[in-house]
Design a protein around this motif. Sequence first.
Motif, PDB file in Angstrom:
ATOM      1  N   ILE C  44     -40.736  -8.424  20.585  1.00 37.79           N
ATOM      2  CA  ILE C  44     -41.871  -8.094  21.461  1.00 37.79           C
ATOM      3  C   ILE C  44     -43.097  -7.795  20.600  1.00 37.79           C
ATOM      4  O   ILE C  44     -43.038  -6.931  19.726  1.00 37.79           O
ATOM      5  N   ASP C  45     -44.177  -8.516  20.822  1.00 31.19           N
ATOM      6  CA  ASP C  45     -45.439  -8.233  20.132  1.00 31.19           C
ATOM      7  C   ASP C  45     -46.393  -7.600  21.131  1.00 31.19           C
ATOM      8  O   ASP C  45     -46.683  -8.193  22.175  1.00 31.19           O
ATOM      9  N   GLU C  46     -46.889  -6.423  20.795  1.00 38.08           N
ATOM     10  CA  GLU C  46     -47.884  -5.760  21.647  1.00 38.08           C
ATOM     11  C   GLU C  46     -49.261  -5.950  21.011  1.00 38.08           C
ATOM     12  O   GLU C  46     -49.476  -5.576  19.861  1.00 38.08           O
ATOM     13  N   VAL C  47     -50.170  -6.518  21.777  1.00 39.92           N
ATOM     14  CA  VAL C  47     -51.472  -6.924  21.258  1.00 39.92           C
ATOM     15  C   VAL C  47     -52.549  -6.020  21.852  1.00 39.92           C
ATOM     16  O   VAL C  47     -52.594  -5.807  23.070  1.00 39.92           O
ATOM     17  N   ASP C  48     -53.407  -5.500  21.007  1.00 41.22           N
ATOM     18  CA  ASP C  48     -54.546  -4.680  21.429  1.00 41.22           C
ATOM     19  C   ASP C  48     -55.391  -5.427  22.486  1.00 41.22           C
ATOM     20  O   ASP C  48     -55.608  -6.634  22.361  1.00 41.22           O
ATOM     21  N   THR C  49     -55.849  -4.707  23.494  1.00 40.04           N
ATOM     22  CA  THR C  49     -56.595  -5.396  24.570  1.00 40.04           C
ATOM     23  C   THR C  49     -57.922  -6.007  24.094  1.00 40.04           C
ATOM     24  O   THR C  49     -58.433  -6.932  24.719  1.00 40.04           O
ATOM     25  N   ASP C  50     -58.455  -5.508  22.971  1.00 43.83           N
ATOM     26  CA  ASP C  50     -59.643  -6.148  22.378  1.00 43.83           C
ATOM     27  C   ASP C  50     -59.311  -7.529  21.809  1.00 43.83           C
ATOM     28  O   ASP C  50     -60.213  -8.356  21.604  1.00 43.83           O
ATOM     29  N   ASN C  51     -58.045  -7.737  21.504  1.00 46.16           N
ATOM     30  CA  ASN C  51     -57.624  -8.942  20.766  1.00 46.16           C
ATOM     31  C   ASN C  51     -57.015 -10.010  21.660  1.00 46.16           C
ATOM     32  O   ASN C  51     -56.536 -11.017  21.176  1.00 46.16           O
ATOM     33  N   TRP C  52     -57.004  -9.772  22.971  1.00 43.44           N
ATOM     34  CA  TRP C  52     -56.435 -10.762  23.895  1.00 43.44           C
ATOM     35  C   TRP C  52     -57.540 -11.174  24.865  1.00 43.44           C
ATOM     36  O   TRP C  52     -58.139 -10.320  25.527  1.00 43.44           O
TER      37      TRP C  52
END
Lengths: 66, 66, 66, 66, 66, 66
Positions: C44-52
Motif C-alpha cells: 500500500i502506497d499512501e500519497v500526500d494529497t499535494d502529490n496526487w
Amino acid sequence: MPFVNIRITKEGATTEQKQQLIEGATQLMVDVLGKNPKTTFVVIDEVDTDNWGIAGQSVTEIRKGE
Amino acid sequence: MPFVNIRITKEGATTEQKQQLIEGATQLMVDVLGKNPKTTFVVIDEVDTDNWGIAGQSVTEIRKGE
Amino acid sequence: MPFVNIRITKEGATTEQKQQLIEGATQLMVDVLGKNPKTTFVVIDEVDTDNWGIAGQSVTEIRKGE
Amino acid sequence: MPFVNIRITKEGATTEQKQQLIEGATQLMVDVLGKNPKTTFVVIDEVDTDNWGIAGQSVTEIRKGE
Amino acid sequence: MPFVNIRITKEGATTEQKQQLIEGATQLMVDVLGKNPKTTFVVIDEVDTDNWGIAGQSVTEIRKGE
Amino acid sequence: MPFVNIRITKEGATTEQKQQLIEGATQLMVDVLGKNPKTTFVVIDEVDTDNWGIAGQSVTEIRKGE
C-alpha cells in the motif's frame, strides 16, 4: 520480502541473461540486507524502444544516430 | 481515486477472470475505504514467466520442476 | 506469486483498514486465479494529497471545494 | 534525474504521438523544476483494454457502450 | 538506460547498505547486459511494515509472531 | 484514463511546482492523445536523495561533489 523491478529496453535480452538478472538481484538482497531469497521477487519489464525516452528523444531515434 | 496495480505471471488468465479482478479490487476500495468507484482504476500487468523470478529462479524454471 | 500495489491518498487510513486491504486483495488472488497466498504480496502506497492530481488539480485543492 | 512513467490504454497511439509525449514530459521537468533533460527518462506503458478497469468495468466493455 | 526499483520494508536499512544496493544493482546491469552505468538509475522505496502484506498478513503482524 | 507517475528526488519542490506538474502532465494527455482530463491521474513520488542512485552513486553523494 523484497520486490525488485528491473526496467530495460526490449533489445534482445536472452533467457540466460534474464536468469542472471534474477539470480544477481536476489543475491544482492541476501548479501546486503540478509533477506530471505524464498520471498524475494524479481520482475523484468522490457519496454519497446519507441516507448522509452531520454533527453527528450526515443531510444529508437537515439539508436539511429549511434 | 485509488489506483490498484495487479501484477501476475502471464499464464492464461481469461477475460472473465480479469473482469472479476477489476470488480473485486474496485469493490474492496469501496467497502474498506469508502472510495468512489468512478475514480478507481485497476491495471493488470501480465508478465512473461521468463521475466518473473522467485528465490533466484525464473517461474519458467519453477514450473518445469512442479 | 501476484504482487498487488494499492495507491491511495494519505487521508487517515487506519491500521485495521490496511489489514483489511491486505486480506481482501490476497483473497481475491486466491478466489479468482487460484494463487498461493503465501507468495502473494500486497503493498500500500499512501500519497500526500499535494502529490496526487485529478483533472489537472491536486486532491488538496479538490478537498477544499467539497 | 526524473523518471516519468505514462500509462495509457493500448488504443493506437502512433510513434509520432509517443515522441510528443516524450518531448512534452521532458520539457515539463525542465520548465517547472529546472531538471537536466539528459538524465530525464520517460517510459510509456500501453495496457490492453481488457486489463484496465474504471468503475469496476474493463475499458473494453466501456468502449462497447460508447 | 535501465531503471531498477528496489522495494523493501522500512526496517532500518543504513545509508551504507543503500549505497551497496545502488552499486550492486548498477554493476549487475553492466555485467549482464553491458549497459552504461551513467544512465542507470536505481530507486529504493522503503515501505512501512503496516503497508506490506504477505499471505494476507501485514509484516508488522508477522514480525510479532517471529 | 491515463495514469502519469512522476518520480523526482525530494529536494524541495514547492506546492506550486507540484501543481504545475499536475497541470502540465494532464494537459499533455489532452493535447497529444485527446484524453479526458477528468479521468487523468498524476501522482508525484518524492524520493530521498539517499535512495536514488545514478552511475552507481547516491544523489546525496553526487550533490556533495557538485
